[in-house]
Design an enzyme around this catalytic site. Sequence first.
Site, PDB file in Angstrom:
ATOM      1  N   CYS A 177     -66.462 -23.238 -15.723  1.00 33.69           N
ATOM      2  CA  CYS A 177     -67.128 -22.871 -17.007  1.00 33.69           C
ATOM      3  C   CYS A 177     -68.526 -23.659 -17.046  1.00 33.69           C
ATOM      4  CB  CYS A 177     -66.282 -23.508 -18.323  1.00 33.69           C
ATOM      5  SG  CYS A 177     -64.953 -22.609 -18.652  1.00 33.69           S
ATOM      6  N   HIS A 197     -59.507 -17.563 -10.709  1.00 32.89           N
ATOM      7  CA  HIS A 197     -60.608 -17.316  -9.234  1.00 32.89           C
ATOM      8  C   HIS A 197     -59.946 -16.783  -8.272  1.00 32.89           C
ATOM      9  CE1 HIS A 197     -58.981 -21.439  -8.770  1.00 32.89           C
ATOM     10  NE2 HIS A 197     -59.244 -21.358  -7.645  1.00 32.89           N
TER      11      HIS A 197
END
Length: 121
Positions: free
Chosen positions: A8, A93
């Site tokens: 983030c 991911h």
Amino acid sequence: MEPNCVFCKIVKKEIPAHVVYENENFLAFLDINPQSPGHVQVIPKQHHRWVWDVPNVGEYFETARKIAKAQQKAFGVEGVWSRVTGEDVSHAHIWIFPDPRVTKGDKKDLETNAKLLRAFL
């Protein structure tokens, strides 16, 4: 966004990364501990714990495919490996990386590898 999530922070540009691709929903950047030259992490910009939690998962995998096709051209390889993961960083991911057995180049030369990939995206 999660305030302590390293991915983030990369999305918010608080931590530098060698970004190779970005659109409204996803970000692709070079892994700092690459398996081979051009090893890319593809992440959603919104924080989701697991790949399977990403609402637009089809677009996510199309983004990963775009990166893989660019890696084939950039590194002159047919084989591109992937790993859907999430255990090392608590943010969805996908690893995409050229076959480490045959890919030529310096996997630690992130700047050169990023430029090479961007040229094919």
